[in-house]
Design a protein around this motif. Structure first.
Motif, mmCIF file in Angstrom:
data_model
loop_
_atom_site.group_PDB
_atom_site.id
_atom_site.type_symbol
_atom_site.label_atom_id
_atom_site.label_comp_id
_atom_site.label_asym_id
_atom_site.label_seq_id
_atom_site.Cartn_x
_atom_site.Cartn_y
_atom_site.Cartn_z
ATOM 1 N N ARG A 122 43.641 28.015 41.676
ATOM 2 C CA ARG A 122 44.508 27.591 42.766
ATOM 3 C C ARG A 122 45.625 26.698 42.226
ATOM 4 O O ARG A 122 45.379 25.761 41.455
ATOM 5 C CB ARG A 122 43.709 26.843 43.826
ATOM 6 C CG ARG A 122 44.475 26.605 45.125
ATOM 7 C CD ARG A 122 43.660 25.721 46.051
ATOM 8 N NE ARG A 122 42.390 26.327 46.428
ATOM 9 C CZ ARG A 122 42.235 27.126 47.469
ATOM 10 N NH1 ARG A 122 43.282 27.428 48.232
ATOM 11 N NH2 ARG A 122 41.044 27.630 47.769
ATOM 12 N N LEU A 123 46.846 26.981 42.662
ATOM 13 C CA LEU A 123 48.010 26.220 42.230
ATOM 14 C C LEU A 123 48.583 25.440 43.410
ATOM 15 O O LEU A 123 48.307 25.766 44.571
ATOM 16 C CB LEU A 123 49.082 27.162 41.658
ATOM 17 C CG LEU A 123 48.676 28.007 40.450
ATOM 18 C CD1 LEU A 123 49.825 28.937 40.055
ATOM 19 C CD2 LEU A 123 48.276 27.127 39.278
ATOM 20 N N PRO A 124 49.394 24.412 43.145
ATOM 21 C CA PRO A 124 50.029 23.673 44.242
ATOM 22 C C PRO A 124 50.904 24.585 45.090
ATOM 23 O O PRO A 124 51.456 25.580 44.609
ATOM 24 C CB PRO A 124 50.882 22.629 43.505
ATOM 25 C CG PRO A 124 50.237 22.478 42.162
ATOM 26 C CD PRO A 124 49.694 23.826 41.822
ATOM 27 N N GLY A 125 51.025 24.251 46.365
ATOM 28 C CA GLY A 125 51.863 25.039 47.254
ATOM 29 C C GLY A 125 51.170 26.252 47.827
ATOM 30 O O GLY A 125 51.833 27.166 48.348
ATOM 31 N N GLY A 126 49.847 26.314 47.743
ATOM 32 C CA GLY A 126 49.118 27.441 48.293
ATOM 33 C C GLY A 126 49.136 28.686 47.425
ATOM 34 O O GLY A 126 48.673 29.743 47.856
ATOM 35 N N MET A 127 49.656 28.587 46.219
ATOM 36 C CA MET A 127 49.704 29.732 45.314
ATOM 37 C C MET A 127 48.411 29.808 44.503
ATOM 38 O O MET A 127 47.682 28.824 44.382
ATOM 39 C CB MET A 127 50.902 29.611 44.375
ATOM 40 C CG MET A 127 52.250 29.541 45.071
ATOM 41 S SD MET A 127 52.707 31.091 45.845
ATOM 42 C CE MET A 127 53.024 32.084 44.386
ATOM 43 N N SER A 128 48.146 30.988 43.961
ATOM 44 C CA SER A 128 46.988 31.167 43.096
ATOM 45 C C SER A 128 47.340 32.176 42.014
ATOM 46 O O SER A 128 48.270 32.981 42.167
ATOM 47 C CB SER A 128 45.765 31.653 43.894
ATOM 48 O OG SER A 128 46.033 32.927 44.481
ATOM 49 N N VAL A 129 46.592 32.150 40.936
ATOM 50 C CA VAL A 129 46.822 33.066 39.824
ATOM 51 C C VAL A 129 45.486 33.572 39.311
ATOM 52 O O VAL A 129 44.488 32.850 39.330
ATOM 53 C CB VAL A 129 47.612 32.367 38.686
ATOM 54 C CG1 VAL A 129 46.812 31.221 38.090
ATOM 55 C CG2 VAL A 129 48.005 33.354 37.597
ATOM 56 N N GLN A 130 45.448 34.833 38.898
ATOM 57 C CA GLN A 130 44.236 35.434 38.337
ATOM 58 C C GLN A 130 44.453 35.609 36.837
ATOM 59 O O GLN A 130 45.121 36.552 36.405
ATOM 60 C CB GLN A 130 43.942 36.779 38.997
ATOM 61 C CG GLN A 130 42.598 37.368 38.601
ATOM 62 C CD GLN A 130 42.253 38.624 39.375
ATOM 63 O OE1 GLN A 130 42.952 38.992 40.327
ATOM 64 N NE2 GLN A 130 41.185 39.297 38.992
ATOM 65 N N PRO A 131 43.898 34.712 36.014
ATOM 66 C CA PRO A 131 44.166 34.738 34.566
ATOM 67 C C PRO A 131 43.809 36.041 33.883
ATOM 68 O O PRO A 131 44.469 36.448 32.926
ATOM 69 C CB PRO A 131 43.311 33.574 34.033
ATOM 70 C CG PRO A 131 43.084 32.691 35.201
ATOM 71 C CD PRO A 131 43.027 33.599 36.385
ATOM 72 N N SER A 132 42.762 36.729 34.363
ATOM 73 C CA SER A 132 42.328 37.960 33.693
ATOM 74 C C SER A 132 43.412 39.035 33.714
ATOM 75 O O SER A 132 43.479 39.877 32.814
ATOM 76 C CB SER A 132 41.050 38.497 34.336
ATOM 77 O OG SER A 132 41.252 38.804 35.705
ATOM 78 N N GLU A 133 44.267 39.027 34.737
ATOM 79 C CA GLU A 133 45.341 40.018 34.803
ATOM 80 C C GLU A 133 46.325 39.833 33.643
ATOM 81 O O GLU A 133 46.801 40.805 33.057
ATOM 82 C CB GLU A 133 46.077 39.916 36.144
ATOM 83 C CG GLU A 133 45.264 40.343 37.351
ATOM 84 C CD GLU A 133 45.073 41.858 37.429
ATOM 85 O OE1 GLU A 133 45.663 42.581 36.608
ATOM 86 O OE2 GLU A 133 44.320 42.305 38.306
ATOM 87 N N PHE A 134 46.626 38.586 33.323
ATOM 88 C CA PHE A 134 47.572 38.308 32.236
ATOM 89 C C PHE A 134 46.896 38.414 30.871
ATOM 90 O O PHE A 134 47.564 38.628 29.866
ATOM 91 C CB PHE A 134 48.172 36.916 32.416
ATOM 92 C CG PHE A 134 48.976 36.770 33.674
ATOM 93 C CD1 PHE A 134 50.308 37.150 33.706
ATOM 94 C CD2 PHE A 134 48.398 36.286 34.839
ATOM 95 C CE1 PHE A 134 51.057 37.036 34.868
ATOM 96 C CE2 PHE A 134 49.135 36.160 36.008
ATOM 97 C CZ PHE A 134 50.471 36.538 36.031
ATOM 98 N N LEU A 135 45.584 38.264 30.875
ATOM 99 C CA LEU A 135 44.850 38.350 29.615
ATOM 100 C C LEU A 135 44.867 39.764 29.048
ATOM 101 O O LEU A 135 44.936 39.956 27.831
ATOM 102 C CB LEU A 135 43.406 37.891 29.840
ATOM 103 C CG LEU A 135 42.504 37.874 28.590
ATOM 104 C CD1 LEU A 135 42.816 36.654 27.750
ATOM 105 C CD2 LEU A 135 41.036 37.880 28.986
ATOM 106 N N LYS A 136 44.828 40.784 29.917
ATOM 107 C CA LYS A 136 44.663 42.169 29.463
ATOM 108 C C LYS A 136 45.759 42.637 28.511
ATOM 109 O O LYS A 136 45.448 43.110 27.402
ATOM 110 C CB LYS A 136 44.561 43.103 30.674
ATOM 111 C CG LYS A 136 43.250 42.989 31.428
ATOM 112 C CD LYS A 136 43.173 43.993 32.559
ATOM 113 C CE LYS A 136 44.224 43.759 33.597
ATOM 114 N NZ LYS A 136 44.082 44.647 34.770
#
Length: 389
Positions: A122-136
């Protein structure tokens, strides 16, 4: 004025960067990516409206966000596609290290958003990121670097290093649990290992270990067992997402029920992400589904054909891994919707809604376009010598 030959494309020495980039780029693949993104926006107009109304948001809230994410993805793709293979390798290694650190920290700082799997940060401002997507895509780049380095005279045991990385990443993904992404990472590693010259018996051993791991996961993970049991059941529960998707595909037929006339988007919670192909099949029919399949197939096949003549081992291995991972992810997503595969929770690249998925797909495609650009093909020994940097 002298000329150089990049594959089959003659270029004059001193050409500006952008004309040279345009002449050496696989423009058919670029057009297919733009086509997939356009299809994603078209389906998003239908699939995301019920979700927006349910959450008390403007009707086209998610479509607007998808357009913003798509613009970011396309910008990243175009910028990265101008890079040299060496630059692709460098950003891949750096990105892998960052994504791996975040992935390792997810059990402590991540969130599951009520879906039973801790995959998001979870990121500030209601945003979120899925690290596995960028890992691939970064995983493909660093493993290809290791494998290419192992082919040099006196090079490091790169294949062993890459196998160690694959084991670490697969275990981290399985802990979330995210067996779909773990399977995709393992598949991409096997493809690259095969291209790098691995014996078939070693690949068979790896696949055997993967099967043993699957049996263990079935007994240890209720999440995994539930999906396998649902897939193996004689009949599909009509109240599940898979049941709704199966019915929608059957209702769509060849020409579909009509634009905006579909009903599955009101029943499927993930109609805008994992099961968006069901929306396409119901409203537009088999015709649009075949067009989508053709777009993915064109990108994969053209990329592999262009990589056949590549003499740089890193570009050849990494490009093959990226192309195959891209195609298999699309195949898994559509295979789940028609019940050919167990539910995986995997998006359809450039079509499904999602910031992390779309932007990471843009990065991966930018890498692939960069590695499949026409370039001078020197002798193998010369290429290996340049690869030391």
């Amino acid at each position: 004025m002298t000329e150089m030959v990049f594959g089959t494309t003659p270029l004059r020495a001193g050409d500006p960067i952008l004309p040279r980039w345009w002449r050496t780029l696989d423009r058919w693949s670029l057009a297919c990516v733009l086509g997939l993104f356009a299809v994603g926006l078209l389906l998003g107009l239908a699939a995301s409206v019920p979700l927006a109304e349910k959450n008390g948001l403007p009707q086209f809230y998610y479509v607007t966000r998808q357009a913003v994410f798509g613009a970011m993805a396309l910008a990243a793709m175009l910028v990265i596609s101008t890079f040299s293979p060496r630059m692709v390798r460098r950003i891949g290694v750096l990105g892998f290290l960052v994504a791996l650190v975040v992935l390792m920290a997810l059990p402590f700082i991540g969130t599951d958003f009520g879906k039973g799997a801790v995959r998001w940060l979870r990121l500030p401002g209601g945003m979120s990121v899925q690290p596995s997507e960028f890992l691939k895509p970064c995983f493909v780049a660093i493993c290809a670097w290791f494998m290419a380095a192992s082919q040099e005279v006196g090079g490091p045991p790169g294949k062993s290093f890459s196998f160690g990385l694959a084991v670490v990443v697969v275990l981290l993904l399985a802990m979330q649990p995210d067996f779909g992404q773990a399977s995709l990472v393992l598949f991409s590693w096997c493809v690259m290992y095969f291209i790098a010259g691995a014996p078939l018996y070693l690949l068979g051993g790896v696949m055997g270990l993967a099967c043993v791991g699957g049996v263990f996961a079935y007994g240890a993970s209720e999440h995994f067992a539930r999906r396998i049991n649902g897939f193996l059941a004689a009949e599909v529960d009509p109240r599940t997402q898979l049941g709704y998707a199966t019915n929608a595909i059957q209702e769509g037929g060849f020409f579909g029920v009509g634009v905006g006339e579909g009903s599955v988007k009101w029943s499927l919670p993930d109609a805008h992400t994992d099961f968006i192909i069901a929306v396409a099949a119901e409203e537009y029919g088999l015709i649009l589904v075949l067009i989508i399949i053709a777009l993915y197939a064109t990108i994969v096949i053209r990329s592999l054909l262009r990589l056949q003549g590549e003499r740089d081992p890193f570009a050849r291995i990494a490009g093959t891994g990226l192309a195959c991972a891209f195609g298999v992810q699309a195949l898994i997503n559509m295979g789940v919707a028609v019940r050919l595969l167990p539910a995986k929770g995997m998006t359809l690249p450039f079509v499904s809604y999602g910031g992390s998925s779309v932007i990471a797909s843009g990065i991966a495609m930018g890498m692939l376009l960069a590695l499949t650009r026409s370039r001078p093909q020197g002798r193998i020994g010369d290429v290996l010598g340049r690869g030391r940097g």
